[in-house]
Design an enzyme around this catalytic site. Structure first.
Site, short mmCIF file in Angstrom:
data_model
loop_
_atom_site.label_atom_id
_atom_site.label_comp_id
_atom_site.label_asym_id
_atom_site.label_seq_id
_atom_site.Cartn_x
_atom_site.Cartn_y
_atom_site.Cartn_z
N GLN A 142 0.79 -1.23 0.00
CA GLN A 142 0.00 0.00 0.00
C GLN A 142 0.82 1.28 0.00
O GLN A 142 0.30 2.34 -0.34
CB GLN A 142 -0.99 -0.02 1.17
CG GLN A 142 -1.94 -1.23 1.02
CD GLN A 142 -3.13 -1.20 1.94
OE1 GLN A 142 -3.02 -0.75 3.08
NE2 GLN A 142 -4.27 -1.65 1.44
N ASP A 190 3.83 6.83 -5.95
CA ASP A 190 2.71 6.40 -5.12
C ASP A 190 2.10 7.54 -4.30
O ASP A 190 2.69 7.99 -3.30
CB ASP A 190 3.19 5.29 -4.20
CG ASP A 190 2.05 4.45 -3.67
OD1 ASP A 190 1.38 3.80 -4.49
OD2 ASP A 190 1.81 4.47 -2.45
N ASP A 193 -8.65 1.62 -10.36
CA ASP A 193 -7.44 0.86 -10.66
C ASP A 193 -6.59 0.69 -9.40
O ASP A 193 -6.49 1.61 -8.57
CB ASP A 193 -6.63 1.67 -11.69
CG ASP A 193 -5.37 0.96 -12.15
OD1 ASP A 193 -5.47 0.00 -12.92
OD2 ASP A 193 -4.27 1.38 -11.71
N GLU A 205 -10.52 -2.64 -8.47
CA GLU A 205 -9.61 -3.70 -8.92
C GLU A 205 -8.77 -4.17 -7.74
O GLU A 205 -7.81 -3.52 -7.32
CB GLU A 205 -8.68 -3.18 -10.03
CG GLU A 205 -7.90 -4.33 -10.66
CD GLU A 205 -6.43 -4.03 -10.92
OE1 GLU A 205 -5.78 -4.88 -11.54
OE2 GLU A 205 -5.92 -2.98 -10.49
C1 QV4 Z 1 9.58 -1.03 -15.00
C2 QV4 Z 1 10.02 -2.26 -14.21
C3 QV4 Z 1 9.80 -2.04 -12.72
C4 QV4 Z 1 10.57 -0.80 -12.29
C5 QV4 Z 1 10.17 0.39 -13.16
C6 QV4 Z 1 11.08 1.55 -12.82
O1 QV4 Z 1 9.26 -3.40 -14.61
O2 QV4 Z 1 10.25 -3.16 -11.96
O3 QV4 Z 1 10.24 -0.50 -10.94
O4 QV4 Z 1 10.27 0.10 -14.57
O5 QV4 Z 1 10.76 2.65 -13.53
C7 QV4 Z 1 4.84 -0.35 -17.31
C8 QV4 Z 1 5.87 -1.37 -17.74
C9 QV4 Z 1 6.76 -1.75 -16.56
C10 QV4 Z 1 7.42 -0.50 -15.99
C11 QV4 Z 1 6.32 0.47 -15.57
C12 QV4 Z 1 6.88 1.77 -15.06
O6 QV4 Z 1 5.22 -2.52 -18.24
O7 QV4 Z 1 7.75 -2.68 -16.98
O8 QV4 Z 1 8.17 -0.85 -14.81
O9 QV4 Z 1 5.49 0.76 -16.73
O10 QV4 Z 1 7.54 2.45 -16.06
C13 QV4 Z 1 -0.29 -1.37 -16.55
C14 QV4 Z 1 0.61 -2.46 -17.13
C15 QV4 Z 1 2.02 -2.38 -16.62
C16 QV4 Z 1 2.56 -0.97 -16.83
C17 QV4 Z 1 1.64 -0.04 -16.05
C18 QV4 Z 1 2.09 1.41 -16.11
O11 QV4 Z 1 0.06 -3.72 -16.81
O12 QV4 Z 1 2.83 -3.30 -17.34
O13 QV4 Z 1 3.91 -0.91 -16.37
O14 QV4 Z 1 0.32 -0.11 -16.62
O15 QV4 Z 1 2.13 1.84 -17.42
C19 QV4 Z 1 -0.78 -6.02 -9.80
C20 QV4 Z 1 -1.64 -4.94 -9.17
C21 QV4 Z 1 -2.76 -4.53 -10.08
C22 QV4 Z 1 -2.27 -4.21 -11.50
C23 QV4 Z 1 -1.49 -5.42 -12.01
C24 QV4 Z 1 -0.92 -5.18 -13.39
O16 QV4 Z 1 -2.16 -5.36 -7.92
O17 QV4 Z 1 -3.39 -3.40 -9.53
O18 QV4 Z 1 -0.42 -5.72 -11.12
N1 QV4 Z 1 -3.36 -3.85 -12.40
C25 QV4 Z 1 -3.68 -2.44 -12.72
C26 QV4 Z 1 -4.08 -2.27 -14.16
C27 QV4 Z 1 -2.88 -2.42 -15.04
C28 QV4 Z 1 -1.92 -1.29 -14.76
C29 QV4 Z 1 -1.85 -0.92 -13.35
C30 QV4 Z 1 -2.63 -1.49 -12.39
C31 QV4 Z 1 -1.01 0.23 -13.00
O19 QV4 Z 1 -5.13 -3.13 -14.50
O20 QV4 Z 1 -3.22 -2.44 -16.40
O21 QV4 Z 1 -0.59 -1.69 -15.20
O22 QV4 Z 1 -1.86 1.36 -13.18
O23 QV4 Z 1 -1.45 -7.27 -9.79
#
Ligand code: QV4
Length: 474
Positions: free
Chosen positions: A149, A158, A188, A225
């Site tokens: 959280q 965050d 979300d 979500e």
């Molecule tokens: C990367 C590294 C990280 C690092 C970061 C540093 O992977 O380890 O800390 O860089 O800058 C994108 C990239 C991801 C990148 C991140 C930040 O894919 O590699 O991190 O951007 O630049 C969507 C996508 C993610 C995307 C994110 C933000 O799925 O891939 O990340 O949008 O653009 C958990 C949660 C749940 C979540 C789920 C995916 O409990 O809440 O993971 N689901 C919701 C949405 C989902 C969305 C998010 C949350 C974030 O449904 O679509 O993620 O808003 O289960």
């Protein structure tokens, strides 16, 4: 805030993932309204960071609360909401209350032209500064409440929702959307926010806009979500009384069953019998925009035969607040939505049968799926009765005396007289065809005085489902 404010007997939401507002407005008028869809979940509406190659997920990285994205601007958004409400289709917005964007080298420019310096946690378009965020840390232990959280989900800055300033900006943003006529929100990453903070925010929101046809004192519908596979430290139960919660176990188990890993006969106790949330608190789906991209049990459009069977079961069985996914074609996790050389999202195009052709999948326009949306409307408020199964993967059941569904997921035919519970007469199977000008374009079933009819679903039929209801009686 569990009431989705559906109009008439409608009761299915469709997620038009990454669609433009002008296309959704058109879709409400030409397809969703006439076909009886209850509402649309739309992609995030507020300004986001621009990522190279324009992956869909850039929209989950906010820069400000200005309503300009690749789906359109505020005027187009407002026009869409009005036009959809006018034909009885509600709009629910995917909102990002947990975080802003992740790291970006130097000054980032968002989709509305606003500048920000995410690395410094500086978002002048809101404005937010570093003090509005939790200190940076990584989530390494998903059973550590503090990390889940207060640390950064995949590095996304965050927000601290216990702060008065952050709360006021989030409430102002949501109230602005309510003013524009939306019926509610998909929250979300709700699991990554303390439920007390969300409770404060939800209860501070304005009532829905009466100028858009909502009754006085209507509260915004909230669905959160929260991914809870069971036994999680931060559980769905902390959120379920504030609004509905996405029931991920539904998606995983329905995928398992229709992939053949669990006999369909067990679906007789589907719903709370499987440990799912109470029906009115559960937002249910076969797949969502995240888990359709994961390998595993979850089904997606790439396994159409199983997907259509699972969707038919989803929409015929009386459990949950149903949402249907409408995707664009993807090869991998990052595939952008259909776009042109200037990286503008392109509009869906349709063939003579109404199916999408240019990179949009539009599951909601598959006859087998929209026909089940009609089925769910036709049988609304009836109980499940007359369950039958063959002890394996052939099942059937009735919805009162208004509808009947049969599924064959065995490798041999289903051919026998079954109780449809329907009044005597001839009914069109709405899966293999439709009722047009008084006759069936697909299979038909004649029901006798006792409610029985001869049901045939061959193991090599195009679809493994047959569905009858009173609105498709010849
Ligand atoms: C990367 C590294 C990280 C690092 C970061 C540093 O992977 O380890 O800390 O860089 O800058 C994108 C990239 C991801 C990148 C991140 C930040 O894919 O590699 O991190 O951007 O630049 C969507 C996508 C993610 C995307 C994110 C933000 O799925 O891939 O990340 O949008 O653009 C958990 C949660 C749940 C979540 C789920 C995916 O409990 O809440 O993971 N689901 C919701 C949405 C989902 C969305 C998010 C949350 C974030 O449904 O679509 O993620 O808003 O289960």
């Amino acid at each position: 805030q569990h009431n989705p404010h559906w109009w008439g007997n409608r009761n299915t939401i469709v997620h038009l993932f990454e669609w433009k507002w002008s296309d959704i407005a058109q879709e409400c008028e030409s397809f969703l309204g006439p076909r009886g869809f209850a509402g649309v979940q739309v992609s995030p509406v507020n300004e986001n960071i621009i990522s190279a190659g324009r992956p869909w997920w850039e929209r989950y990285q906010p820069i400000s609360y200005k309503l300009t994205t690749r789906s359109g601007n505020e005027e187009e958004f407002g026009d869409m909401v009005r036009r959809c409400n006018d034909v009885g289709v509600r709009i629910y917005v995917d909102v990002l209350l947990n975080h802003m964007s992740g790291d970006f080298d130097g000054v980032a420019v968002g989709t509305a032209g606003t500048e920000a310096e995410p690395r410094k946690k500086s978002f002048p378009g809101v404005p937010y500064t570093a003090q509005d965020f939790h200190p940076t840390c990584e989530i390494t232990d998903w059973n550590d409440r503090f990390q889940v959280q207060q640390c950064e989900l995949v590095g996304l800055k965050d927000l601290d929702q216990s702060s008065d300033w952050v709360r006021s900006k989030l409430i102002e943003f949501l109230d602005h959307l309510i003013e524009l006529g939306v019926a509610g929100f998909r929250v979300d990453a709700a699991k990554h926010m303390a439920s007390e903070d969300l409770e404060y925010i939800y209860s501070s929101l304005s009532n829905l806009n009466i100028d858009h046809g909502f009754p006085h004192n209507s509260r915004p519908f909230i669905f959160q979500e929260v991914i809870d596979h069971g036994h999680e430290t931060v559980s769905r139960d902390e959120y379920k009384d504030l609004g509905a919660v996405t029931e991920f176990r539904f998606s995983e188990e329905i995928g398992n069953a229709f992939r053949g890993n669990n006999a369909l006969k067990w679906l007789q106790s589907w719903g709370t019998g499987w440990g799912f949330l109470p029906s009115g608190q559960a937002l249910t789906f076969v797949d969502n925009h995240d888990n359709q991209r994961d390998a595993g049990a979850v089904l997606n459009y790439k396994s159409p035969r199983q997907y259509k069977m699972a969707t038919a079961f989803h929409l015929a069985y009386p459990y949950g607040i149903s949402r249907v996914m409408s995707s664009f074609a993807f090869d991998d996790h990052d595939t952008p939505p259909p776009q042109d050389a200037q990286e503008r999202i392109i509009s869906p195009e349709f063939d003579e049968d109404g199916a999408c052709v240019n990179g949009w999948i539009c599951e909601h326009r598959w006859r087998q799926i929209y026909a089940m949306v009609g089925f769910k409307n036709a049988v609304r408020d009836t109980e499940i009765t007359g369950w039958w199964d063959n002890g394996d993967n052939q099942i059937s059941f009735c919805r009162g005396n208004k509808g009947f569904l049969a599924i064959n997921n065995n490798l041999y035919d289903l051919s026998q007289d079954l109780n449809t519970c329907l009044p005597a007469g001839t009914y069109c199977d709405v899966i293999s065809g439709s009722l047009i000008d008084g006759s069936c374009t697909g299979k038909s079933v004649t029901v006798n005085e006792n409610g029985y009819g001869y049901i045939h679903i061959g193991s090599d039929d195009f679809d493994g489902v047959l569905a009858l209801h009173v609105d498709a009686k010849v």
